[in-house]
Design a protein around this motif. Structure first.
Motif, short mmCIF file in Angstrom:
data_model
loop_
_atom_site.label_atom_id
_atom_site.label_comp_id
_atom_site.label_asym_id
_atom_site.label_seq_id
_atom_site.Cartn_x
_atom_site.Cartn_y
_atom_site.Cartn_z
N GLN A 4 0.81 -1.23 0.00
CA GLN A 4 0.00 0.00 0.00
C GLN A 4 0.84 1.28 0.00
O GLN A 4 0.36 2.35 0.37
CB GLN A 4 -0.96 0.02 1.21
N VAL A 5 2.11 1.17 -0.42
CA VAL A 5 2.95 2.37 -0.48
C VAL A 5 2.37 3.39 -1.44
O VAL A 5 2.27 4.59 -1.14
CB VAL A 5 4.40 2.00 -0.88
N LEU A 6 1.97 2.95 -2.63
CA LEU A 6 1.41 3.86 -3.62
C LEU A 6 0.13 4.51 -3.11
O LEU A 6 -0.07 5.73 -3.27
CB LEU A 6 1.13 3.11 -4.93
N SER A 7 -0.69 3.74 -2.46
CA SER A 7 -1.95 4.27 -1.92
C SER A 7 -1.67 5.37 -0.90
O SER A 7 -2.32 6.42 -0.89
CB SER A 7 -2.78 3.15 -1.29
N ARG A 8 -0.66 5.16 -0.05
CA ARG A 8 -0.31 6.17 0.95
C ARG A 8 0.30 7.40 0.29
O ARG A 8 0.04 8.53 0.70
CB ARG A 8 0.65 5.58 1.98
N PRO A 42 -8.01 8.77 -5.26
CA PRO A 42 -7.63 7.65 -6.14
C PRO A 42 -8.28 7.73 -7.51
O PRO A 42 -7.70 7.31 -8.51
CB PRO A 42 -8.12 6.43 -5.36
N GLU A 43 -9.50 8.29 -7.58
CA GLU A 43 -10.21 8.38 -8.85
C GLU A 43 -9.49 9.26 -9.86
O GLU A 43 -9.77 9.21 -11.06
CB GLU A 43 -11.63 8.93 -8.63
N ASN A 44 -8.56 10.08 -9.39
CA ASN A 44 -7.81 10.97 -10.27
C ASN A 44 -6.45 10.42 -10.65
O ASN A 44 -5.62 11.12 -11.23
CB ASN A 44 -7.61 12.34 -9.60
N VAL A 45 -6.22 9.13 -10.34
CA VAL A 45 -4.93 8.52 -10.64
C VAL A 45 -5.13 7.27 -11.48
O VAL A 45 -5.85 6.35 -11.07
CB VAL A 45 -4.15 8.17 -9.35
N ALA A 46 -4.50 7.25 -12.64
CA ALA A 46 -4.49 6.06 -13.49
C ALA A 46 -3.13 5.39 -13.36
O ALA A 46 -2.09 6.03 -13.53
CB ALA A 46 -4.75 6.44 -14.95
N ILE A 47 -3.14 4.12 -13.00
CA ILE A 47 -1.90 3.36 -12.85
C ILE A 47 -1.61 2.67 -14.18
O ILE A 47 -2.35 1.79 -14.62
CB ILE A 47 -2.02 2.31 -11.72
N GLU A 48 -0.51 3.08 -14.81
CA GLU A 48 -0.11 2.49 -16.09
C GLU A 48 0.81 1.30 -15.85
O GLU A 48 1.82 1.41 -15.15
CB GLU A 48 0.62 3.51 -16.97
N ILE A 49 0.46 0.18 -16.45
CA ILE A 49 1.22 -1.06 -16.25
C ILE A 49 1.55 -1.67 -17.60
O ILE A 49 0.68 -1.81 -18.46
CB ILE A 49 0.42 -2.08 -15.42
N PHE A 95 -8.77 3.38 -7.98
CA PHE A 95 -7.78 3.78 -8.96
C PHE A 95 -8.19 3.31 -10.37
O PHE A 95 -8.91 2.31 -10.52
CB PHE A 95 -6.40 3.19 -8.63
N ILE A 96 -7.74 4.03 -11.37
CA ILE A 96 -7.95 3.65 -12.77
C ILE A 96 -6.76 2.77 -13.19
O ILE A 96 -5.62 3.07 -12.85
CB ILE A 96 -8.01 4.90 -13.67
#
Length: 408
Positions: A110-114, A123-130, A153-154
């Protein structure tokens, strides 16, 4: 040529010498920049030279170092995005996550979440690109995606369509955004096969509730070709190069306006051309049906062969009965057959079943004529359209004339 040393990554990490540049993601439908992608820019603190991102991450030789570097880049991106979010709460940050560091040891950290919460960004304003093909553990990647989607998250799959991407991950990860790799986008206006691949992704996305984004758009013609394929969201130098702040972009609004105006003109021109073309199809098929109904001693195949003289684009002609069974041989223009791939492509023989074909079913439901979209002919191996028409042959029997016209 600057040669990077093995300890470059450690120097960058210790000094925290990573900055963030943003590139706009634009939507023609929304007529706006609706998101930005964060791109890291590192500097060697000893030399002051820029370290290219790909080279920087490739020098991080172990998972622990890559994870540390990944978290630093994310932190800098969130810090730089926070004031942009406060100015525009509807703006989305597209944030790259190095999938190679996602394993069982950190998947639930949960590092990214923090980091996102500490930056004051929902979180709704963050898209995680993988880039899913780089994942160290497929199971850990799925757990990571499920967890972060649950938190709001997106999820975006990056580099889709590149040689290493695994398409089976789309249904496993169920992403919100499909980012088409620049290898599909470059000069797409000149490549029919690229256009068809993009269309297939668009169809998949429309059925699964995804957004499709074309990245690496550098020319207006590429943007227009993507629009024709159903893509409405773009990223690339044509709309704005990566800069530390939006004020440094060339003018995404002007680029959008140019694309919109060009799209309107191209659409009107295409519709007018289609009207003329379909009128010519109507006239051509009328002549063919008239020739087939003319009394005379010639066989059905001979009359079909004579019909090939009516138009230079005629590729193949054949007749079906009203049940969709082929009742004539397929008569083809000899110069349009694919000789070097004749084992893959060959004209259908008399007795072939066409009852499930796109050009038969509409006539079965009551239409008297139907024209397909361009497709790859199984008879010739080239692009064609098929016009199916109810007509009467010499014997007075109602049947369906199938006319294949080449799309050169």
């Amino acid at each position: 040529m600057f040669s990077l040393k093995d300890n470059t990554v450690r120097r960058v990490l210790d000094a925290g010498s990573v900055a963030t540049h943003f590139q706009p993601l634009v939507s023609l439908r929304r007529n706006a920049v609706f998101a930005v992608e964060a791109l890291c820019r590192a500097t060697d603190p000893d030399t002051g030279r820029a370290v290219p991102p790909q080279e920087l991450f490739s020098l991080a030789g172990n998972v622990k170092t890559r994870l540390e570097l990944d978290r630093l880049c994310r932190q800098r991106a969130l810090e730089a995005f926070a004031p942009l979010y406060r100015s525009d709460p509807g703006l989305i940050l597209s944030l790259n996550v190095d999938a190679s560091v996602i394993d069982s040891s950190c998947v639930h950290s949960q590092v990214l979440s923090r980091q996102v919460a500490d930056a004051g960004i929902p979180p709704e304003n963050v898209a995680i690109e993988i880039i899913e093909s780089r994942a160290g553990s497929a199971l850990a990647l799925m757990e990571f995606v499920v967890d972060y989607k649950r938190r709001g998250f997106i999820i975006a799959l990056d580099d889709l369509g590149a040689g290493h991407s695994n398409l089976d991950r789309i249904h496993l990860l169920q992403p919100d955004v499909l980012k088409l790799d620049r290898s599909l986008i470059t000069r797409i206006d000149h490549h029919f096969h690229k256009q068809e691949v993009v269309k297939s992704f668009v169809r998949l996305a429309s059925r699964t509730g995804c957004m499709v984004l074309g990245e690496g758009v550098e020319r207006q013609e590429e943007a227009l070709a993507l629009l024709e394929c159903g893509v409405d969201v773009f990223q690339g130098y044509f709309f704005g190069r990566p800069t530390p702040a939006p004020a440094g972009w060339d003018n995404p609004a002007l680029a959008l306006f140019k694309v919109a105006e060009a799209h309107k003109k191209a659409s009107i021109k295409r519709l007018n051309a289609e009207k003329i073309r379909h009128s010519s199809y109507h006239t051509l098929v009328g002549r063919l049906c008239a020739r087939l109904a003319t009394p005379g001693p010639a066989t059905t195949e001979q009359r079909l062969a004579a019909c090939l003289e009516e138009d230079s684009q005629l590729e193949c002609l054949y007749l079906l009965n009203m049940d969709g069974t082929q009742i004539s041989e397929t008569v083809c223009h000899p110069d349009r057959l694919c000789r070097n791939r004749r084992l893959l492509y060959a004209p259908a023989a008399k007795g072939a079943d066409h009852s499930c074909k796109e050009y038969y079913l509409p006539l079965r439901s009551g239409l008297s004529r139907f024209t397909t979209e361009p497709y790859l002919s199984q008879a010739s191996g080239s692009r064609c359209i098929t016009i199916s028409t109810v007509c009467a042959v010499q014997e007075g029997m109602a049947c369906i004339l199938c006319t294949d016209l080449a799309c050169d």
